[in-house]
Design a protein around this motif. Sequence first.
Motif, PDB file in Angstrom:
ATOM      1  N   CYS A  89      34.315  31.655  39.482  1.00 45.24           N
ATOM      2  CA  CYS A  89      33.553  31.197  40.557  1.00 45.24           C
ATOM      3  C   CYS A  89      31.965  31.499  40.418  1.00 45.24           C
ATOM      4  O   CYS A  89      31.687  32.574  40.205  1.00 45.24           O
ATOM      5  N   LEU A  90      31.225  30.153  40.417  1.00 48.71           N
ATOM      6  CA  LEU A  90      29.713  30.493  40.574  1.00 48.71           C
ATOM      7  C   LEU A  90      29.241  30.442  41.891  1.00 48.71           C
ATOM      8  O   LEU A  90      29.464  29.639  42.510  1.00 48.71           O
ATOM      9  N   VAL A  91      28.206  31.367  41.711  1.00 46.56           N
ATOM     10  CA  VAL A  91      27.658  31.496  43.249  1.00 46.56           C
ATOM     11  C   VAL A  91      26.144  30.849  42.892  1.00 46.56           C
ATOM     12  O   VAL A  91      25.299  31.605  42.016  1.00 46.56           O
ATOM     13  N   ASP A 110      34.910  26.948  40.404  1.00 49.83           N
ATOM     14  CA  ASP A 110      34.578  27.011  41.638  1.00 49.83           C
ATOM     15  C   ASP A 110      33.197  27.211  42.056  1.00 49.83           C
ATOM     16  O   ASP A 110      32.645  27.974  40.934  1.00 49.83           O
ATOM     17  N   ILE A 111      32.713  26.432  42.948  1.00 47.58           N
ATOM     18  CA  ILE A 111      31.258  26.634  43.371  1.00 47.58           C
ATOM     19  C   ILE A 111      31.344  27.033  44.572  1.00 47.58           C
ATOM     20  O   ILE A 111      31.609  26.615  45.587  1.00 47.58           O
ATOM     21  N   ARG A 112      30.333  28.174  44.962  1.00 47.98           N
ATOM     22  CA  ARG A 112      29.915  28.690  46.299  1.00 47.98           C
ATOM     23  C   ARG A 112      28.542  28.752  46.428  1.00 47.98           C
ATOM     24  O   ARG A 112      27.910  28.996  45.303  1.00 47.98           O
ATOM     25  N   MET A 113      27.867  28.483  47.384  1.00 47.90           N
ATOM     26  CA  MET A 113      26.625  28.487  47.827  1.00 47.90           C
ATOM     27  C   MET A 113      26.479  29.999  48.478  1.00 47.90           C
ATOM     28  O   MET A 113      27.139  30.439  49.390  1.00 47.90           O
ATOM     29  N   THR A 123      22.284  39.094  44.944  1.00 49.55           N
ATOM     30  CA  THR A 123      23.505  40.211  44.586  1.00 49.55           C
ATOM     31  C   THR A 123      24.393  40.456  45.835  1.00 49.55           C
ATOM     32  O   THR A 123      25.679  40.676  45.549  1.00 49.55           O
ATOM     33  N   GLU A 124      23.616  40.544  46.937  1.00 50.77           N
ATOM     34  CA  GLU A 124      24.483  40.956  48.060  1.00 50.77           C
ATOM     35  C   GLU A 124      25.474  39.913  48.561  1.00 50.77           C
ATOM     36  O   GLU A 124      26.635  40.130  48.912  1.00 50.77           O
ATOM     37  N   CYS A 125      24.802  38.912  48.397  1.00 51.87           N
ATOM     38  CA  CYS A 125      25.402  37.600  48.489  1.00 51.87           C
ATOM     39  C   CYS A 125      26.703  37.387  47.594  1.00 51.87           C
ATOM     40  O   CYS A 125      27.978  37.106  48.151  1.00 51.87           O
ATOM     41  N   VAL A 126      26.516  37.570  46.459  1.00 50.11           N
ATOM     42  CA  VAL A 126      27.471  37.715  45.389  1.00 50.11           C
ATOM     43  C   VAL A 126      28.737  38.495  45.827  1.00 50.11           C
ATOM     44  O   VAL A 126      30.073  38.310  45.620  1.00 50.11           O
ATOM     45  N   ARG A 127      28.277  39.728  45.809  1.00 52.21           N
ATOM     46  CA  ARG A 127      29.295  40.913  46.397  1.00 52.21           C
ATOM     47  C   ARG A 127      30.233  40.554  47.573  1.00 52.21           C
ATOM     48  O   ARG A 127      31.396  40.695  47.613  1.00 52.21           O
ATOM     49  N   LYS A 128      29.445  39.816  48.622  1.00 49.01           N
ATOM     50  CA  LYS A 128      30.267  39.383  49.815  1.00 49.01           C
ATOM     51  C   LYS A 128      31.064  38.437  49.505  1.00 49.01           C
ATOM     52  O   LYS A 128      32.520  38.490  49.931  1.00 49.01           O
ATOM     53  N   ILE A 129      30.857  37.472  48.491  1.00 47.55           N
ATOM     54  CA  ILE A 129      31.786  36.434  48.279  1.00 47.55           C
ATOM     55  C   ILE A 129      33.006  36.917  47.332  1.00 47.55           C
ATOM     56  O   ILE A 129      34.185  36.565  47.396  1.00 47.55           O
ATOM     57  N   ALA A 130      32.574  37.751  46.621  1.00 47.91           N
ATOM     58  CA  ALA A 130      33.524  38.603  45.601  1.00 47.91           C
ATOM     59  C   ALA A 130      34.524  39.276  46.495  1.00 47.91           C
ATOM     60  O   ALA A 130      35.634  39.449  46.233  1.00 47.91           O
ATOM     61  N   ASN A 135      41.293  39.474  43.378  1.00 54.92           N
ATOM     62  CA  ASN A 135      41.304  39.815  41.792  1.00 54.92           C
ATOM     63  C   ASN A 135      39.895  39.430  41.129  1.00 54.92           C
ATOM     64  O   ASN A 135      39.781  39.043  39.920  1.00 54.92           O
ATOM     65  N   ALA A 136      38.905  39.276  41.997  1.00 54.56           N
ATOM     66  CA  ALA A 136      37.518  39.105  41.612  1.00 54.56           C
ATOM     67  C   ALA A 136      36.896  40.169  40.566  1.00 54.56           C
ATOM     68  O   ALA A 136      37.324  41.523  41.065  1.00 54.56           O
ATOM     69  N   VAL A 137      36.191  39.544  39.766  1.00 53.68           N
ATOM     70  CA  VAL A 137      35.516  40.818  38.693  1.00 53.68           C
ATOM     71  C   VAL A 137      33.954  40.436  38.618  1.00 53.68           C
ATOM     72  O   VAL A 137      33.542  39.233  38.402  1.00 53.68           O
TER      73      VAL A 137
END
Length: 222
Positions: A89-91, A110-113, A123-130, A135-137
């Motif tokens: 998943c690419l943020v 997968d693409i997320r904005m 960084t905070e947004c990436v952690r929230k999406i993860a 099983n996110a890494v």
Amino acid sequence: LDEVKSIPSSPLTELCALETELKLSSVLLAKFESRTDAAGTAERHAAYLTADAEARGVLHADSVIIVPAAKESGIGWAAAAAKQGRRICLVLTEALPPEAEARIRALGADIRMAETSGAVGTTECVRKIAAGIPNAVLLSDLYASPEEAAFDQGIGPELWCASGGSADLLIGSIADIRLLSSASAYLKKRNPSLQTAAVSSEEADIPEKIAIYPDETYTKEI
């Protein structure tokens, strides 16, 4: 790693016309990532980190790799994951050109904005999406610094070798700050006087100053 070495490198080309126009006494070299099958440098970086994470026992068959990315790094990550049969998943902090997005989705990514208009808070947004993906890494959590990511397999040595061991100034895009920072870490070990600059477009929403390893700060360039 054999898998990393098998990924073709992008050419380093001397910009002779620009050297003449700007009356430069130094040699100006540029990498053309568009000339590779996927995204050369970015794909090698992604392939090495995923292989390293697997060796550490962090990545498993059901893992979903979560990474912040821009255009070229996104294509590279998507290509590396596709070849390894991994979910990714690419943020993104900004929309991709239609052709780049189509290429990434065709590779199965997968693409997320991110809920931010720039690098601030990514960084905070990436952690929230993860947190919302089973099983996110987050591979960025594995390394305390770019140098610890053992980037000796990537662009650092490629640039050093192609420049004849005489790199004095490294310029890269703020969009791929992790690649730039990692390359800077490697080259700094060979030439401590190397200078590094991160360049952004005028519209980019980034801090007036950004940190680039190792322990140096560079003012935003336009």
